[in-house]
Design a protein around this motif. Structure first.
Motif: not given
Length: 209
Positions: A167-190
């Protein structure tokens, strides 16, 4: 829906600026097997619809909302990207339930390499922290990962050699931006529990203030 198990690393071939949108063309091979127009492919964790197919490449249209909410706004020809086709019902759920709907963008804060894995700290938009728990799940650039430690404004993950290599995570450096997605089950429970939680009502003192 996806699983967060990256099928291959693709390469961005073209980025066509359309003002309030872009057309993104990606070179790939594995994810094109059996793919037809209208299918969904995750690109760094962002669910995109196939709008054109050619030999060894495919194209998607990204609207302004996608550009505003994901790191794909900085996409450039030559960039490597994590790719995964939408999961089918006869496949194993190897990672966790991933929608391909990016909740926020984080930044690589630090990397601590060791002999067999890297520990990576990633900044966290404050509104996502309530959905994360130690040893829970998080999707980073389309990769299903297990959380090691969760802080108010960041979290850490451990990247095994397989993840670093595939994956690209092997080459990501400090300062690089990454997309985040939280667990949808946690959002439904909330949301479900929200109807049972007490709500505060203003008191006389509050109104006077």
């Amino acid at each position: 829906m996806f699983t967060g198990i990256v099928e291959e690393l693709g390469t961005i071939a073209e980025v066509t600026d359309q003002g309030d949108a872009i057309r993104l063309t990606v070179e790939a091979s594995t994810v094109l097997e059996g793919t037809v127009l209208g299918d969904s492919i995750s690109v760094n964790g962002c669910c995109l619809t196939v709008s054109a197919l050619d030999e060894g490449r495919w194209t998607a249209d990204l609207m302004q909302e996608t550009l505003d909410k994901t790191s794909l706004r900085g996409a450039a020809p030559g960039d490597r990207v994590n790719l995964e086709r939408a999961v089918t019902v006869d496949k194993r759920l190897g990672g966790h339930i991933v929608q391909g709907h990016v909740d926020g963008v984080g930044e690589i804060v630090s990397r601590s390499p060791s002999e067999h894995w890297d520990v990576v700290e990633i900044s966290l938009p404050i509104h996502l922290s309530r959905y994360l728990v130690d040893k829970g799940s998080i999707t980073v650039d389309g990769v299903s990962l297990t959380l090691v430690e969760v802080h108010d404004a960041s979290f850490t993950v451990s990247l095994i050699p397989e993840t670093l290599a595939r994956t690209t995570l092997g080459s990501r450096r400090v300062g690089d931006l990454v997309n985040l997605e939280a667990d949808v089950i946690a959002k439904h429970v909330e949301k479900l529990l929200g109807g049972y939680l007490p709500t505060s009502t203003p008191t006389a003192n509050d109104e006077e203030e």
